[in-house]
Design a protein around this motif. Structure first.
Motif, PDB file in Angstrom:
ATOM      1  N   ILE A 547      16.933 -71.202 -20.649  1.00  0.00           N
ATOM      2  CA  ILE A 547      17.806 -70.731 -19.580  1.00  0.00           C
ATOM      3  C   ILE A 547      19.236 -71.160 -19.880  1.00  0.00           C
ATOM      4  O   ILE A 547      19.520 -72.353 -20.044  1.00  0.00           O
ATOM      5  CB  ILE A 547      17.346 -71.271 -18.204  1.00  0.00           C
ATOM      6  N   PRO A 600      23.320 -67.521 -17.259  1.00  0.00           N
ATOM      7  CA  PRO A 600      22.170 -66.999 -18.002  1.00  0.00           C
ATOM      8  C   PRO A 600      22.616 -66.194 -19.217  1.00  0.00           C
ATOM      9  O   PRO A 600      23.733 -65.678 -19.271  1.00  0.00           O
ATOM     10  CB  PRO A 600      21.479 -66.109 -16.962  1.00  0.00           C
ATOM     11  N   VAL A 625      13.910 -66.632 -15.570  1.00  0.00           N
ATOM     12  CA  VAL A 625      14.346 -67.431 -16.718  1.00  0.00           C
ATOM     13  C   VAL A 625      14.685 -66.474 -17.860  1.00  0.00           C
ATOM     14  O   VAL A 625      14.306 -65.299 -17.846  1.00  0.00           O
ATOM     15  CB  VAL A 625      13.250 -68.428 -17.150  1.00  0.00           C
ATOM     16  N   ASP A 626      15.400 -67.002 -18.855  1.00  0.00           N
ATOM     17  CA  ASP A 626      15.803 -66.143 -19.977  1.00  0.00           C
ATOM     18  C   ASP A 626      14.628 -65.792 -20.878  1.00  0.00           C
ATOM     19  O   ASP A 626      14.462 -64.639 -21.285  1.00  0.00           O
ATOM     20  CB  ASP A 626      16.898 -66.827 -20.800  1.00  0.00           C
TER      21      ASP A 626
END
Length: 692
Positions: A547, A600, A625-626
């Protein structure tokens, strides 16, 4: 051994004795007791009294002396164990445990609690028993040049089937008694069958009587039988020093006959008399073999295992960076290393694991005290006492459970009059259960009381400014208002509750343990508080996520599933809020990057991964989340000592590449303000209406 070490050993021994005492009293109340149960209860109190006298713990000694005097009357069949006596004995067991705690903490005894119970115990005794009430512990003087023969004790024991079946030999026990001092030995053979048609090898036909001289007390004798006491009928009595040796004539012939034990075929079952009752024996209790270890040594071992797991991650990282072919044998060796490291870790954790039984018994004590203080009749039940948890978890559970037990009795269970008015039994029921589910331990406090008054809770929350009057809250969210700091529904301050503290302390303590708490309540039927905790605080399974250029860990226990959303799965609400549509339901999306104040890598939710979480504050939510990097076991390192409490972060770990990764606290991250919850719910309703 230093004096403090000896005292510590005494208190450790007291814990085992109090467990035996509580088990025995419970069996007596449930009607499962026999003569040996009463003897075991008596011995527990007697052992505590004797050892406490050596440390001049006068309050403990005096109470235990009165307690054991009543128990001695019970085991001598001079007192009938009716409901009133059993109630007083149970209360006396609680007070004895409180006195042990007070002695351990070096604080004075609460005479307001102790004296009434002493008076109740004394009410069961005659005048001749009260004369001997004062007990004084006298230290023994040792002399090596005088003739001090000491006391004589008569040991009468008859081995049972289990005694022989487990490989025990009476000769070895007699030899051990002879090593203590001069002995006179006899054996009774009157139970031997006249013929050996029905002879069985493992039946106990012989009864032994051994008189042991030169003893200061019977403790050494009892030590001889400590692992076989439940395998035989055992009686140990003291003979007066000024009398001759007790009569040994127990029907023995002048010469013990020689017995031919040649095996014979067993007689057919039909030959046995029809009216011969079936022989039943109480199952033998196996003595647990334990080893006391300094907790600091265990902690060092656990830290070493943690470093081993980190080292395993480092090796895995190095091998991946080397880009070796998949066929390399090194991968197989690495898998073996991982399995071995995991087995060692689980084995070490098992060393620090302990059953919740002592904790539950302490809670029963607190529950009985709360019931007495409120004048309520409450049946306290425990289930799953053998469930094992990390020792640190058990220790930190004591305070939150105390709050919850007292609240359940004070606020949850109604008075006998109110229960009668609603056709409920006048005796309320409070259950304390423990079980393991999916790698976690779940503890539940269940009462059959009136349930939560949600209307009253809502009114108080509005008056205290916790929510607005137009706030649209679900029943679950109203229930969780109980955990708000300073929230209290009590109109009168009592010794048990009503000071505006308690449930917020409970939530803080549970969260600090990496757990969560949930409430389920039905009006008129009762309330259930469920506490979910990790089995251990040292190691956990986590999902490694990415993240905003940072690597972090999310506990797998909170993750229901992972989702790569499509545009049709996302509903935009307002300027920055989003909802995830999943299986016909809408759940709020929480942007982890914005919560933690980082940028992000991708702005569109469809380019990111959503983790569907289940937390206490929100039944379900999606954490954006990434990317997901890996799933692995990580070693949890506390950050409290160095950085204090960090909102949304429960700890840290060291990854295989040597980097430090923060561990996310899903409950704190998902705890959104009430105003935002209302906005999300309003938006969710609008979206649901528009899609119909």
């Amino acid at each position: 051994m230093t004096d403090s070490a000896i005292l510590d050993a005494f208190f450790e021994e007291c814990e085992d004795l109090l467990v035996a005492l509580s088990d025995g009293l419970e069996d007596m109340r449930e009607g499962r007791a026999d003569g040996e149960t009463v003897n075991a209860v008596f011995r527990a109190v007697h052992s505590i009294k004797g050892a406490a006298g050596a440390f001049s713990l006068d309050d403990l000694v005096g109470f235990a002396h009165t307690f054991e005097t009543v128990l001695d009357e019970v085991r001598s069949d001079k007192l009938e164990t009716d409901d009133e006596l059993l109630r007083v004995l149970q209360r006396a067991g609680d007070i004895l445990a409180n006195l042990v705690d007070a002695a351990r903490d070096d604080i004075p005894a609460d005479r307001d609690q102790v004296d009434p119970v002493i008076a109740e115990l004394q009410s069961f005794l005659g005048a001749e028993d009260l004369v001997e009430e004062e007990f004084v512990f006298e230290a023994l003087s040792l002399s090596f040049d005088g003739d001090d023969s000491g006391a004589r004790f008569v040991v009468h024991f008859r081995p049972g089937q289990e005694f022989y079946a487990t490989g025990n030999d009476p000769a070895l026990f007699i030899a051990a008694l002879q090593a203590l001092g001069p002995c006179e030995i006899s054996v009774e053979t009157s139970d031997l069958p006249e013929d050996f048609t029905g002879f069985t090898w493992n039946d106990g036909y012989l009864t032994w009587q051994v008189t042991v001289a030169d003893q200061q007390n019977d403790l050494a004798i009892r030590d001889v039988f400590q692992f076989a006491e439940d395998l035989c009928d055992l009686q140990i009595t003291e003979a007066h020093v000024d009398e001759p040796a007790p009569a040994i004539d127990i029907g023995l012939p002048d010469v013990v006959p020689t017995v031919d034990l040649t095996p014979v075929e067993p007689a057919p079952a039909s030959d046995a008399p029809a009216d011969t009752p079936a022989k039943t024996e109480k199952p033998a209790k196996r003595a647990a073999s334990t080893l006391r270890v300094d907790p600091e040594r265990v902690d060092r071992l656990i830290n070493a295992v943690g470093e081993l797991i980190i080292n395993q991650s480092v090796i895995s990282q190095r091998i991946d960076e080397a880009e070796l072919p998949n066929s390399a044998e090194l991968y197989g060796d690495l898998d073996d290393y991982k399995l071995l490291a995991r087995e060692i870790q689980e084995g070490v954790m098992a060393i620090r694991a302990q059953p919740v039984k002592p904790l539950f018994q302490r809670m029963l004590r607190i529950g009985r005290e709360a019931a007495d203080a409120t004048g309520k009749d409450v049946n306290l039940i425990t289930e799953g006492e053998a469930t094992e948890v990390d020792k640190i978890v058990v220790e930190r559970l004591a305070d939150p459970l105390t709050h919850m037990i007292r609240n359940a009795i004070d606020h949850g269970i109604e008075t006998p009059e109110d229960r009668a008015a609603t056709d409920k039994p006048q005796t309320g029921t409070l259950r304390l259960t423990a079980s393991q589910r999916s790698g976690s331990i779940v503890i539940e406090i269940i009462d059959d009381g009136a349930g939560l008054n949600r209307k009253r809770i809502r009114e108080i929350a509005i008056n205290k400014g916790l929510i607005t009057e137009d706030a649209a809250l679900s029943e679950q969210e109203i229930d969780h208002l109980l955990f708000a700091p300073g929230f209290s529904t009590a109109s009168v301050v009592t010794n048990l509750s009503g000071r505006g503290v308690g449930m917020d302390v409970v939530k803080t303590a549970i969260t600090a343990l990496g757990g969560r708490i949930a409430i389920s309540s039905v009006a008129g039927q009762g309330t259930t508080f469920s506490i979910t905790l990790p089995l251990t605080l040292a190691v956990m399974d986590g999902m490694i996520i990415h993240i905003g250029g940072q690597t972090m860990v999310v506990p797998i226990a909170s993750i229901l599933e992972t989702i790569r959303p499509s545009p049709a799965d996302i509903a935009e609400i307002g300027l920055s809020n989003h909802l995830l549509r999943i299986r016909g339901e809408y759940v709020p999306i929480i942007d982890l990057a914005s919560r933690l104040g980082v940028t992000p890598n991708a702005t569109s939710l469809t380019d990111r991964v959503l983790l569907l979480l289940q937390t206490e504050s929100v039944s379900q939510c999606a954490l954006a989340v990434d990317d997901i990097l890996d799933q692995r076991q990580v070693v949890v390192k506390s950050m409290q000592g160095s950085y204090g409490e960090i909102s949304g972060i429960s700890g840290a770990t060291i990854l295989g590449d040597g980097k430090i990764a923060l561990i996310i606290d899903p409950d704190a991250i998902s705890a959104v303000p009430a105003s935002e919850v209302n906005a999300q719910r309003k938006a969710q309703n609008e979206v649901s209406h528009a899609t119909r």
